[in-house]
Design an enzyme around this catalytic site. Sequence first.
Site, PDB file in Angstrom:
ATOM      1  N   ASN A   9       0.856  -1.192   0.000  1.00 33.70           N
ATOM      2  CA  ASN A   9       0.000   0.000   0.000  1.00 33.70           C
ATOM      3  C   ASN A   9       0.894   1.246   0.000  1.00 33.70           C
ATOM      4  OD1 ASN A   9      -1.413   2.271   1.098  1.00 33.70           O
ATOM      5  ND2 ASN A   9      -3.074   0.909   1.682  1.00 33.70           N
ATOM      6  N   HIS A  12       0.952   6.256   1.868  1.00 31.73           N
ATOM      7  CA  HIS A  12       1.672   7.220   2.699  1.00 31.73           C
ATOM      8  C   HIS A  12       2.885   7.846   2.012  1.00 31.73           C
ATOM      9  CE1 HIS A  12      -1.329   6.763   5.592  1.00 31.73           C
ATOM     10  NE2 HIS A  12      -1.167   5.455   5.624  1.00 31.73           N
ATOM     11  N   HIS A  45      -5.623   3.673  -1.647  1.00 34.62           N
ATOM     12  CA  HIS A  45      -6.948   4.044  -1.155  1.00 34.62           C
ATOM     13  C   HIS A  45      -7.230   5.481  -1.579  1.00 34.62           C
ATOM     14  CE1 HIS A  45      -9.740   4.342   2.666  1.00 34.62           C
ATOM     15  NE2 HIS A  45     -10.361   4.658   1.552  1.00 34.62           N
ATOM     16  N   ARG A  47      -9.323   8.239  -0.968  1.00 34.00           N
ATOM     17  CA  ARG A  47     -10.313   8.638   0.040  1.00 34.00           C
ATOM     18  C   ARG A  47     -11.156   9.777  -0.490  1.00 34.00           C
ATOM     19  NH1 ARG A  47      -8.909   6.548   5.535  1.00 34.00           N
ATOM     20  NH2 ARG A  47     -10.727   7.714   6.165  1.00 34.00           N
ATOM     21  N   ARG A  51      -6.996  12.892   1.070  1.00 31.16           N
ATOM     22  CA  ARG A  51      -5.925  13.322   1.985  1.00 31.16           C
ATOM     23  C   ARG A  51      -4.565  12.748   1.602  1.00 31.16           C
ATOM     24  NH1 ARG A  51      -7.648  10.095   7.419  1.00 31.16           N
ATOM     25  NH2 ARG A  51      -9.611  11.101   6.911  1.00 31.16           N
ATOM     26  N   GLU A  72      -8.670   0.580  -3.022  1.00 26.53           N
ATOM     27  CA  GLU A  72      -9.544   0.598  -1.842  1.00 26.53           C
ATOM     28  C   GLU A  72     -10.476   1.781  -1.977  1.00 26.53           C
ATOM     29  OE1 GLU A  72      -7.219   0.905   1.667  1.00 26.53           O
ATOM     30  OE2 GLU A  72      -6.291  -1.029   1.389  1.00 26.53           O
ATOM     31  N   THR A 102      -7.243   6.689  10.269  1.00 32.62           N
ATOM     32  CA  THR A 102      -7.079   5.636   9.275  1.00 32.62           C
ATOM     33  C   THR A 102      -8.330   4.778   9.344  1.00 32.62           C
ATOM     34  OG1 THR A 102      -5.678   3.786   8.549  1.00 32.62           O
ATOM     35  CG2 THR A 102      -5.831   4.148  10.916  1.00 32.62           C
ATOM     36  N   THR A 103      -8.463   3.823   8.419  1.00 39.29           N
ATOM     37  CA  THR A 103      -9.660   2.988   8.414  1.00 39.29           C
ATOM     38  C   THR A 103      -9.764   2.255   9.746  1.00 39.29           C
ATOM     39  OG1 THR A 103      -9.234   2.705   6.071  1.00 39.29           O
ATOM     40  CG2 THR A 103     -10.899   1.262   7.043  1.00 39.29           C
ATOM     41  N   GLU A 153     -11.092  -9.382   3.006  1.00 36.07           N
ATOM     42  CA  GLU A 153      -9.820  -9.013   3.625  1.00 36.07           C
ATOM     43  C   GLU A 153     -10.096  -8.850   5.109  1.00 36.07           C
ATOM     44  OE1 GLU A 153      -7.256  -6.165   1.726  1.00 36.07           O
ATOM     45  OE2 GLU A 153      -6.514  -5.452   3.660  1.00 36.07           O
ATOM     46  N   HIS A 196      -3.760  -4.433   7.734  1.00 33.66           N
ATOM     47  CA  HIS A 196      -3.914  -3.222   8.539  1.00 33.66           C
ATOM     48  C   HIS A 196      -3.030  -3.315   9.777  1.00 33.66           C
ATOM     49  CE1 HIS A 196      -5.462   0.487  10.194  1.00 33.66           C
ATOM     50  NE2 HIS A 196      -5.951   0.718   8.994  1.00 33.66           N
ATOM     51  N   GLY A 218       1.190  -1.335   4.306  1.00 32.02           N
ATOM     52  CA  GLY A 218       1.614  -0.042   3.797  1.00 32.02           C
ATOM     53  C   GLY A 218       2.381   0.815   4.783  1.00 32.02           C
ATOM     54  N   HIS A 219       1.696   1.312   5.788  1.00 37.26           N
ATOM     55  CA  HIS A 219       2.238   2.364   6.648  1.00 37.26           C
ATOM     56  C   HIS A 219       3.618   1.995   7.212  1.00 37.26           C
ATOM     57  CE1 HIS A 219       2.366   4.687  10.529  1.00 37.26           C
ATOM     58  NE2 HIS A 219       2.153   5.651   9.658  1.00 37.26           N
TER      59      HIS A 219
HETATM   60  N1  PXP Z   1      -5.976  -3.090   4.009  1.00 37.87           N
HETATM   61  C1  PXP Z   1      -6.921  -2.122   4.081  1.00 37.87           C
HETATM   62  C2  PXP Z   1      -8.306  -2.455   3.669  1.00 37.87           C
HETATM   63  C3  PXP Z   1      -6.584  -0.821   4.500  1.00 37.87           C
HETATM   64  O1  PXP Z   1      -7.535   0.135   4.562  1.00 37.87           O
HETATM   65  C4  PXP Z   1      -5.246  -0.526   4.820  1.00 37.87           C
HETATM   66  C5  PXP Z   1      -4.865   0.859   5.194  1.00 37.87           C
HETATM   67  O2  PXP Z   1      -5.080   1.715   4.146  1.00 37.87           O
HETATM   68  C6  PXP Z   1      -4.303  -1.561   4.712  1.00 37.87           C
HETATM   69  C7  PXP Z   1      -4.692  -2.836   4.338  1.00 37.87           C
HETATM   70  C8  PXP Z   1      -2.859  -1.331   5.016  1.00 37.87           C
HETATM   71  O3  PXP Z   1      -2.718  -0.957   6.345  1.00 37.87           O
HETATM   72  P1  PXP Z   1      -1.337  -0.374   6.863  1.00 37.87           P
HETATM   73  O4  PXP Z   1      -1.070   0.863   6.086  1.00 37.87           O
HETATM   74  O5  PXP Z   1      -1.593  -0.147   8.309  1.00 37.87           O
HETATM   75  O6  PXP Z   1      -0.297  -1.436   6.602  1.00 37.87           O
END
Ligand code: PXP
Length: 250
Positions: A9, A12, A45, A47, A51, A72, A102-103, A153, A196, A218-219
């Site tokens: 992802n 960021h 994603h 949004r 953002r 997403e 965040t989600t 997921e 996540h 991602g993050h």
């Molecule tokens: N999966 C989904 C559905 C998400 O919304 C996110 C965050 O955008 C991620 C995975 C990845 O999460 P993270 O950035 O915390 O690794």
Amino acid sequence: MNRLRLGVNIDHVATIRNARGAPYPDPLRAAKLAAAAGADGITAHLREDRRHISDSDIDNLARELKIPLNLEMAATEEMLEIALRHKPHACCLVPEKREERTTEGGIDAAGQHNHLKPYVQRLKDAGIRVSMFVDPDIRQLEASRSLGAPVVELCTGAYCEAVIAGDAKAVASHLDAARKSAAAAARLGLEVHAGHGLTYDNVRPIAAIGEIRELNIGHFLIGEAIFSGLDASIRRMRALMDEARSESAA
Ligand code: PXP
């Protein structure tokens, strides 16, 4: 043994760019680098408040990526129109609140069945693989199946927070829920993904769950790239996932 795919992802990278309103760093460049480092797909994603990822990021990714794009999105008409225009490989339906950082947790597939049904159908009709981002809860899995989504997921956010809090009991209970949900989803004929909040420290037990086919991360990877570079952070995550998978199969 199923190979576990890694979706990177890149939201960021856009967060850092947008902090200064500069044209860099470029999420597409990060996506290409991620692909070269072994990512099986790219997740972004878009949004409602834009953002991080922008419409032009999605244009660029859809046009240039050689590996699958997982978009997403919230279940809104605006996002549906964008998805149908670009036809990414996959769309993951997520809940979205403007005030959240965040989600926060999964979509209520059970409670919002009638709202979600036409979105799932129209994405599927366009040949897009639809996944529902849900909490590890049997009701949500059954609802996802009855919506006709082929993929779920599982949200690992609560598990990851319990790891950070050092709450061993909560960690065990979230892992138990993830394992049971992955098995239940597979029995329902759903392909299982998860993500996540995953990091080097907490990814192993999730990667070891045999029914899970893909992790979206991602993050942490983008943050870790500050210290070791994106290529190295992705390769290390890939190695940890593969190790956990082969140990669990042994
Ligand atoms: N999966 C989904 C559905 C998400 O919304 C996110 C965050 O955008 C991620 C995975 C990845 O999460 P993270 O950035 O915390 O690794």
